[in-house]
Design an enzyme around this catalytic site. Structure first.
Site, PDB file in Angstrom:
ATOM      1  N   LYS A 172      -5.266  -1.166  -7.847  1.00 33.11           N
ATOM      2  CA  LYS A 172      -6.632  -1.206  -7.285  1.00 33.11           C
ATOM      3  C   LYS A 172      -7.659  -1.142  -8.413  1.00 33.11           C
ATOM      4  CE  LYS A 172      -5.495  -1.415  -2.916  1.00 33.11           C
ATOM      5  NZ  LYS A 172      -5.649  -2.671  -2.188  1.00 33.11           N
TER       6      LYS A 172
ATOM      7  N   SER B 221      -9.372   1.775  -2.815  1.00 33.12           N
ATOM      8  CA  SER B 221      -8.833   3.010  -2.248  1.00 33.12           C
ATOM      9  C   SER B 221      -9.412   4.218  -2.968  1.00 33.12           C
ATOM     10  CB  SER B 221      -7.313   2.990  -2.422  1.00 33.12           C
ATOM     11  OG  SER B 221      -6.787   4.271  -2.243  1.00 33.12           O
TER      12      SER B 221
ATOM     13  N   LYS C 113       0.787  -1.243   0.000  1.00 30.66           N
ATOM     14  CA  LYS C 113       0.000   0.000   0.000  1.00 30.66           C
ATOM     15  C   LYS C 113       0.817   1.289   0.000  1.00 30.66           C
ATOM     16  CE  LYS C 113      -0.277   0.416   5.002  1.00 30.66           C
ATOM     17  NZ  LYS C 113      -1.053   0.677   6.196  1.00 30.66           N
TER      18      LYS C 113
ATOM     19  N   TYR D  55       0.290   2.018  -7.477  1.00 27.21           N
ATOM     20  CA  TYR D  55      -0.580   1.491  -6.409  1.00 27.21           C
ATOM     21  C   TYR D  55      -2.049   1.641  -6.792  1.00 27.21           C
ATOM     22  CZ  TYR D  55      -3.221   1.425  -2.047  1.00 27.21           C
ATOM     23  OH  TYR D  55      -4.169   1.166  -1.083  1.00 27.21           O
TER      24      TYR D  55
HETATM   25  P1  NAD Z   1      -1.133  -3.474   6.194  1.00 28.79           P
HETATM   26  O1  NAD Z   1       0.165  -3.417   5.473  1.00 28.79           O
HETATM   27  O2  NAD Z   1      -1.151  -3.196   7.652  1.00 28.79           O
HETATM   28  O3  NAD Z   1      -1.871  -4.864   5.935  1.00 28.79           O
HETATM   29  C1  NAD Z   1      -1.750  -5.573   4.731  1.00 28.79           C
HETATM   30  C2  NAD Z   1      -1.425  -7.001   5.106  1.00 28.79           C
HETATM   31  O4  NAD Z   1      -1.314  -7.781   3.910  1.00 28.79           O
HETATM   32  C3  NAD Z   1      -0.107  -7.135   5.878  1.00 28.79           C
HETATM   33  O5  NAD Z   1      -0.360  -7.776   7.117  1.00 28.79           O
HETATM   34  C4  NAD Z   1       0.763  -7.969   4.959  1.00 28.79           C
HETATM   35  O6  NAD Z   1       1.643  -8.837   5.659  1.00 28.79           O
HETATM   36  C5  NAD Z   1      -0.278  -8.716   4.148  1.00 28.79           C
HETATM   37  N1  NAD Z   1       0.249  -9.162   2.846  1.00 28.79           N
HETATM   38  C6  NAD Z   1       0.957  -8.446   1.942  1.00 28.79           C
HETATM   39  N2  NAD Z   1       1.277  -9.233   0.913  1.00 28.79           N
HETATM   40  C7  NAD Z   1       0.769 -10.454   1.149  1.00 28.79           C
HETATM   41  C8  NAD Z   1       0.788 -11.702   0.459  1.00 28.79           C
HETATM   42  N3  NAD Z   1       1.422 -11.826  -0.716  1.00 28.79           N
HETATM   43  N4  NAD Z   1       0.161 -12.756   1.006  1.00 28.79           N
HETATM   44  C9  NAD Z   1      -0.478 -12.651   2.215  1.00 28.79           C
HETATM   45  N5  NAD Z   1      -0.501 -11.509   2.926  1.00 28.79           N
HETATM   46  C10 NAD Z   1       0.112 -10.427   2.401  1.00 28.79           C
HETATM   47  O7  NAD Z   1      -2.104  -2.444   5.432  1.00 28.79           O
HETATM   48  P2  NAD Z   1      -3.574  -1.955   5.839  1.00 28.79           P
HETATM   49  O8  NAD Z   1      -3.481  -0.504   6.116  1.00 28.79           O
HETATM   50  O9  NAD Z   1      -4.177  -2.867   6.807  1.00 28.79           O
HETATM   51  O10 NAD Z   1      -4.281  -2.102   4.421  1.00 28.79           O
HETATM   52  C11 NAD Z   1      -5.082  -3.242   4.099  1.00 28.79           C
HETATM   53  C12 NAD Z   1      -5.624  -3.039   2.697  1.00 28.79           C
HETATM   54  O11 NAD Z   1      -6.329  -1.795   2.640  1.00 28.79           O
HETATM   55  C13 NAD Z   1      -4.543  -2.961   1.620  1.00 28.79           C
HETATM   56  O12 NAD Z   1      -4.972  -3.690   0.495  1.00 28.79           O
HETATM   57  C14 NAD Z   1      -4.457  -1.483   1.303  1.00 28.79           C
HETATM   58  O13 NAD Z   1      -4.074  -1.257  -0.027  1.00 28.79           O
HETATM   59  C15 NAD Z   1      -5.883  -1.037   1.535  1.00 28.79           C
HETATM   60  N6  NAD Z   1      -5.992   0.381   1.861  1.00 28.79           N
HETATM   61  C16 NAD Z   1      -5.389   0.862   2.999  1.00 28.79           C
HETATM   62  C17 NAD Z   1      -5.502   2.217   3.304  1.00 28.79           C
HETATM   63  C18 NAD Z   1      -4.850   2.803   4.531  1.00 28.79           C
HETATM   64  O14 NAD Z   1      -4.787   4.027   4.673  1.00 28.79           O
HETATM   65  N7  NAD Z   1      -4.381   1.999   5.470  1.00 28.79           N
HETATM   66  C19 NAD Z   1      -6.208   3.083   2.448  1.00 28.79           C
HETATM   67  C20 NAD Z   1      -6.816   2.541   1.309  1.00 28.79           C
HETATM   68  C21 NAD Z   1      -6.702   1.197   1.026  1.00 28.79           C
END
Ligand code: NAD
Length: 347
Positions: free
Chosen positions: A160, A132, A92, A156
């Site tokens: 999405k 997102s 992300k 990124y």
């Molecule tokens: P995060 O990095 O805390 O969580 C993502 C998780 O995915 C991590 O625990 C990571 O280990 C796991 N991961 C990554 N690659 C992987 C793989 N190949 N196999 C299995 N697990 C895998 O991020 P978050 O903030 O919890 O975000 C979760 C989702 O929400 C993401 O898809 C992100 O793009 C989306 N998102 C987040 C935000 C934000 O501000 N946090 C905003 C918009 C969208």
């Protein structure tokens, strides 16, 4: 096993050891679902899974699996037989996606293809996807509705949009599938227990980790990127949403896809529908902390929008969900979590 509900339906959460995944797990368990959390721990933390266990008292099922591992995922899906998959696993960091776009397409798009292949093999056909608000064009009228113009400004966001397009095409071609994509605005905060929250990398430049580092004396000031914006105080305006509100929105989306007829892919904004300036957020944190927060205001970085705010009518009307927590609660919960995580005693 969830003690809240006998014979509860199960939701498999990919990215379940991450920031949003852990909060979704708590909200799903609170709503009476059982959960299986899948994560490869590349960016996630077992401490967050333990935090989910501490909050809920449920010995949550955790599997360390890379979502690109089709056979590992298929075996997990066949064994756990979820009613729905909540797909949050992914990468992300916008700047990292610009440095290594192939990695981002591999994990975010290739990983989703692998997950859908495993779901096909296991006969699971309901999925909620983490998208997102960064998919929207800078020209989209405010507040931004789901049918506004989309235009990826970086790899990124492109990943999405690619997944959203894929889900639409699959649902159109094969009416067994039902999908919802959730376009998050700006998630902040932590569970009020302070057992789970965001674990940013030490060099994180995003707003809340930088604000907390400043408040706790680990940085000497917070840099705000954006001046002279058309907002009451000239700083950028965002639609900040408490991560527990966001998590409860996921529960509503799971209820929606589980009960919908197939052949659909619906997109929902998850925000509050209210804009807050970055300086107003900093002022809320200063009130919670009880001391001023030093800030330096600089020019916006490429791609930074002056104002972003969600239209939330679709989520309100279709999902019957609405965000309830305010920015003061977001700041108080985030600060409580950060103090506990870094073992900083309360003043
Ligand atoms: P995060 O990095 O805390 O969580 C993502 C998780 O995915 C991590 O625990 C990571 O280990 C796991 N991961 C990554 N690659 C992987 C793989 N190949 N196999 C299995 N697990 C895998 O991020 P978050 O903030 O919890 O975000 C979760 C989702 O929400 C993401 O898809 C992100 O793009 C989306 N998102 C987040 C935000 C934000 O501000 N946090 C905003 C918009 C969208």
């Amino acid at each position: 096993m969830n003690p809240n509900s006998a014979n509860a339906a199960r939701v498999l959460v990919t990215g379940g050891a991450g920031y949003i995944g852990a909060h979704c797990a708590v909200a799903l368990l609170d709503a009476g679902y059982d959960v299986t959390l899948v994560d490869d721990l590349s960016r996630g933390h077992l401490s967050l899974v333990d935090g989910v266990r501490s909050i809920t008292g449920v010995d949550v099922d955790f599997r360390r699996i890379d979502i690109r591992d089709v056979s590992g995922l298929t075996a997990c899906l066949v064994e756990t037989r979820p009613a729905c998959v909540l797909h949050l696993a992914g990468l992300k960091v916008i700047a990292e996606s610009q440095r290594d776009p192939v990695l981002y397409f591999d994990v975010n798009v290739g990983g989703t293809v692998a997950l859908l292949s495993a779901m096909t093999a296991a006969g699971v056909s309901r999925l909620v996807f983490s998208s997102s608000a960064s998919v929207y064009s800078a020209q989209a009228p405010l507040p931004v509705a789901e049918d506004a113009l989309v235009a990826a400004q970086h790899p990124y966001a492109a990943t999405k949009l690619a997944v959203e397009q894929m889900l639409s095409d699959i649902a159109t071609a094969d009416e067994r599938w039902c999908f919802a994509s959730l376009r998050y605005f700006n998630p902040l905060g932590a569970h009020p227990s302070a057992f789970i929250g965001e674990v940013p990398p030490a060099d994180a430049t995003n707003l809340m980790p930088s604000l907390l580092a400043t408040v706790l004396g680990r940085r000497d000031h917070l840099t705000i990127y954006g001046r002279g914006c058309a907002t009451p105080d000239g700083s950028p305006m965002r639609d900040f949403i408490h991560v527990m509100d966001l998590a409860e929105g996921h529960v509503s989306a799971v209820n929606y896809v589980v009960s919908s007829a197939g052949g659909t892919h619906q997109v929902f904004n998850l925000g509050t529908g209210r804009g807050t300036t970055v300086l107003a957020l900093v002022a809320a944190m200063a009130r919670v902390h009880g001391a001023p927060v030093p800030v330096v205001i600089e020019a916006p970085r490429p791609g930074d929008l002056p104002v972003s705010c969600a239209c939330v009518h679709r989520a309100t009307n279709v999902l019957r969900w609405r965000a309830a927590r305010d920015v003061t609660t977001m700041c108080a919960d985030a600060l409580r979590w950060e103090r506990r995580r870094l073992m900083v005693p309360a003043p």
